[in-house]
Scaffold this motif. Sequence first.
Motif, PDB file in Angstrom:
ATOM      1  N   LEU A 218      11.332   7.011   8.864  1.00 57.75           N
ATOM      2  CA  LEU A 218      12.808   7.248   9.566  1.00 57.75           C
ATOM      3  C   LEU A 218      13.540   6.730   8.611  1.00 57.75           C
ATOM      4  CD1 LEU A 218      11.512   5.583  13.044  1.00 57.75           C
ATOM      5  CD2 LEU A 218      11.707   7.907  12.234  1.00 57.75           C
ATOM      6  N   LYS A 219      14.956   6.935   8.786  1.00 62.04           N
ATOM      7  CA  LYS A 219      16.145   6.264   8.096  1.00 62.04           C
ATOM      8  C   LYS A 219      16.050   4.947   7.960  1.00 62.04           C
ATOM      9  CE  LYS A 219      19.499  10.099   9.201  1.00 62.04           C
ATOM     10  NZ  LYS A 219      20.750  10.240  10.122  1.00 62.04           N
ATOM     11  N   GLY A 220      15.979   4.478   6.842  1.00 59.43           N
ATOM     12  CA  GLY A 220      15.954   3.102   6.301  1.00 59.43           C
ATOM     13  C   GLY A 220      14.594   2.931   5.706  1.00 59.43           C
ATOM     14  N   ASN A 221      13.481   3.927   5.671  1.00 65.20           N
ATOM     15  CA  ASN A 221      12.497   4.048   5.183  1.00 65.20           C
ATOM     16  C   ASN A 221      12.447   4.580   3.645  1.00 65.20           C
ATOM     17  OD1 ASN A 221      10.287   4.447   7.987  1.00 65.20           O
ATOM     18  ND2 ASN A 221      10.033   2.881   6.452  1.00 65.20           N
ATOM     19  N   SER A 222      13.803   4.892   3.195  1.00 62.02           N
ATOM     20  CA  SER A 222      13.901   5.425   1.922  1.00 62.02           C
ATOM     21  C   SER A 222      13.582   4.380   0.940  1.00 62.02           C
ATOM     22  CB  SER A 222      15.399   6.005   1.734  1.00 62.02           C
ATOM     23  OG  SER A 222      15.488   7.048   2.751  1.00 62.02           O
ATOM     24  N   GLY A 223      12.844   4.653  -0.016  1.00 59.57           N
ATOM     25  CA  GLY A 223      12.717   3.348  -0.970  1.00 59.57           C
ATOM     26  C   GLY A 223      11.168   2.480  -0.594  1.00 59.57           C
ATOM     27  N   SER A 224      10.858   2.867   0.566  1.00 60.67           N
ATOM     28  CA  SER A 224       9.508   2.417   0.897  1.00 60.67           C
ATOM     29  C   SER A 224       8.125   2.692  -0.116  1.00 60.67           C
ATOM     30  CB  SER A 224       9.034   2.631   2.314  1.00 60.67           C
ATOM     31  OG  SER A 224       9.978   1.907   3.211  1.00 60.67           O
ATOM     32  N   PRO A 225       7.540   1.622  -0.191  1.00 61.21           N
ATOM     33  CA  PRO A 225       6.142   1.995  -1.263  1.00 61.21           C
ATOM     34  C   PRO A 225       5.124   2.764  -0.325  1.00 61.21           C
ATOM     35  CG  PRO A 225       6.179  -0.455  -0.329  1.00 61.21           C
ATOM     36  CD  PRO A 225       7.412   0.415   0.171  1.00 61.21           C
ATOM     37  N   ILE A 226       4.631   3.951  -1.084  1.00 60.12           N
ATOM     38  CA  ILE A 226       3.568   4.633  -0.457  1.00 60.12           C
ATOM     39  C   ILE A 226       2.337   4.086  -1.225  1.00 60.12           C
ATOM     40  CG2 ILE A 226       2.507   6.714   0.103  1.00 60.12           C
ATOM     41  CD1 ILE A 226       5.587   8.059   0.266  1.00 60.12           C
ATOM     42  N   MET A 227       1.235   3.939  -0.391  1.00 56.50           N
ATOM     43  CA  MET A 227       0.233   3.152  -0.919  1.00 56.50           C
ATOM     44  C   MET A 227      -1.098   3.736  -0.612  1.00 56.50           C
ATOM     45  SD  MET A 227       1.535  -0.981  -0.390  1.00 56.50           S
ATOM     46  CE  MET A 227       2.059  -0.200   1.426  1.00 56.50           C
ATOM     47  N   VAL A 228      -2.097   3.371  -1.458  1.00 55.24           N
ATOM     48  CA  VAL A 228      -3.587   3.699  -1.044  1.00 55.24           C
ATOM     49  C   VAL A 228      -4.380   2.456  -1.481  1.00 55.24           C
ATOM     50  CG1 VAL A 228      -3.339   6.279  -1.981  1.00 55.24           C
ATOM     51  CG2 VAL A 228      -3.849   4.382  -3.631  1.00 55.24           C
ATOM     52  N   LYS A 229      -5.378   2.306  -0.783  1.00 52.51           N
ATOM     53  CA  LYS A 229      -6.261   1.040  -1.008  1.00 52.51           C
ATOM     54  C   LYS A 229      -7.300   1.582  -1.872  1.00 52.51           C
ATOM     55  CE  LYS A 229      -6.385  -2.181   2.792  1.00 52.51           C
ATOM     56  NZ  LYS A 229      -7.324  -2.482   3.966  1.00 52.51           N
ATOM     57  N   ARG A 230      -7.610   0.899  -2.700  1.00 59.13           N
ATOM     58  CA  ARG A 230      -8.853   0.805  -3.663  1.00 59.13           C
ATOM     59  C   ARG A 230      -9.406  -0.566  -3.844  1.00 59.13           C
ATOM     60  NH1 ARG A 230      -7.434   5.389  -3.162  1.00 59.13           N
ATOM     61  NH2 ARG A 230      -7.151   7.208  -4.768  1.00 59.13           N
ATOM     62  N   ASN A 231     -10.666  -0.548  -3.429  1.00 60.80           N
ATOM     63  CA  ASN A 231     -11.341  -1.714  -3.580  1.00 60.80           C
ATOM     64  C   ASN A 231     -10.790  -2.788  -2.591  1.00 60.80           C
ATOM     65  OD1 ASN A 231     -13.384  -0.485  -5.519  1.00 60.80           O
ATOM     66  ND2 ASN A 231     -11.920  -1.187  -7.071  1.00 60.80           N
ATOM     67  N   GLY A 232     -10.469  -2.304  -1.465  1.00 56.72           N
ATOM     68  CA  GLY A 232      -9.774  -3.256  -0.444  1.00 56.72           C
ATOM     69  C   GLY A 232      -8.530  -3.814  -0.998  1.00 56.72           C
ATOM     70  N   GLU A 233      -8.004  -3.388  -1.969  1.00 61.28           N
ATOM     71  CA  GLU A 233      -6.415  -3.702  -2.358  1.00 61.28           C
ATOM     72  C   GLU A 233      -5.333  -2.683  -2.393  1.00 61.28           C
ATOM     73  OE1 GLU A 233      -5.313  -6.812  -5.434  1.00 61.28           O
ATOM     74  OE2 GLU A 233      -7.416  -6.333  -6.369  1.00 61.28           O
ATOM     75  N   PHE A 234      -4.442  -2.908  -1.987  1.00 60.05           N
ATOM     76  CA  PHE A 234      -3.270  -2.043  -2.046  1.00 60.05           C
ATOM     77  C   PHE A 234      -2.552  -1.642  -3.147  1.00 60.05           C
ATOM     78  CE2 PHE A 234      -3.333  -3.276   2.513  1.00 60.05           C
ATOM     79  CZ  PHE A 234      -3.244  -1.988   3.170  1.00 60.05           C
ATOM     80  N   TYR A 235      -2.303  -0.330  -3.596  1.00 55.17           N
ATOM     81  CA  TYR A 235      -1.739  -0.008  -4.680  1.00 55.17           C
ATOM     82  C   TYR A 235      -0.771   1.151  -4.455  1.00 55.17           C
ATOM     83  CZ  TYR A 235      -5.683  -2.008  -7.435  1.00 55.17           C
ATOM     84  OH  TYR A 235      -6.538  -3.330  -7.946  1.00 55.17           O
ATOM     85  N   VAL A 236       0.313   0.938  -5.215  1.00 56.52           N
ATOM     86  CA  VAL A 236       1.549   1.949  -5.019  1.00 56.52           C
ATOM     87  C   VAL A 236       1.361   3.264  -5.764  1.00 56.52           C
ATOM     88  CG1 VAL A 236       4.073   2.280  -4.911  1.00 56.52           C
ATOM     89  CG2 VAL A 236       3.103   0.043  -4.653  1.00 56.52           C
ATOM     90  N   VAL A 237       1.418   4.504  -5.194  1.00 63.92           N
ATOM     91  CA  VAL A 237       1.234   5.778  -5.887  1.00 63.92           C
ATOM     92  C   VAL A 237       2.597   6.525  -5.798  1.00 63.92           C
ATOM     93  CG1 VAL A 237      -1.215   5.773  -5.399  1.00 63.92           C
ATOM     94  CG2 VAL A 237       0.129   6.637  -3.588  1.00 63.92           C
ATOM     95  N   GLY A 238       3.536   6.064  -4.908  1.00 61.79           N
ATOM     96  CA  GLY A 238       4.887   6.809  -4.711  1.00 61.79           C
ATOM     97  C   GLY A 238       5.790   5.991  -3.938  1.00 61.79           C
TER      98      GLY A 238
END
Length: 269
Positions: A218-238
């Motif tokens: 939604l509006k306000g989410n601009s700039g939010s990290p988009i993440m994946v989980k690798r080996n149980g940890e979150f990593y930012v991909v976008g």
Amino acid sequence: MVFAQTSNSNFNKIVIIFLLALCISGKSNSQTLFIDQISKEEIELNGFNSISYQDVRRFPFTGSIKNSTAFFISRNFLLTSAHNVTKLPFHSVKKLTLFPSRIGSDKLLDSVFIKIRYRKNIKYPKKYFFYFPWTRKDNDIALIYIPDEILNKNKKLNSLRYLKLLKDSSKKLVKGDTIFCAGYPAEEPYGGKYLMTLDTSIVIKVGKGYFTHSLKTLKGNSGSPIMVKRNGEFYVVGVNSINGVGTYLNNEKLRMIEEWKLKLELRNN
């Protein structure tokens, strides 16, 4: 009489179908129902305390984008969307306040306030142009530099857990990957509540500099990290850009971010 009963029965069926259609329509439009608020415990558990509600003040104030999201990737640096902080003619960012891991009126960490000077504080791609929407999906990222002299005033910031960027080429983003987006929606029912939320989806398509998804941002989410989980940890991909699109932090973008870091450090020392 039989005819009358059949007519009433058909009429009732039509009414029920109409009401069901309205309910389904309401669910598809009311995206906020599918986004979950993150608790203080979950923020700490997932290492999301560096994700910040971002209050952007421009001059003049009319028409400004005020509510958005940014996130620390190291002590002095945050990422956000370029359209949150881009320099516009007679309408540039003058002040920025960040509230890491904010939950309503509960500010878990100290706030960060900075007066912006573009040359010293902000970098974004030259290819990005606010008035050309098609430049957003590939280039809608910005790096923000916060000097030590500001951070040293806020002792609680020493507990920040910076988000990691996905740099391992063998674990890169692919179609069908499950992704997560955490940030601060500013539309109802979240408007004015300053609550971090988490939504999840899968990747629909991976382009050269962007990827598409069905995250209900939604509006306000601009700039939010988009993440994946690798080996149980979150990593930012976008970085969340326009609806349904994330600017992809591919190898080119990762190199660009490192170059920006060096330039901003040199300009501030």
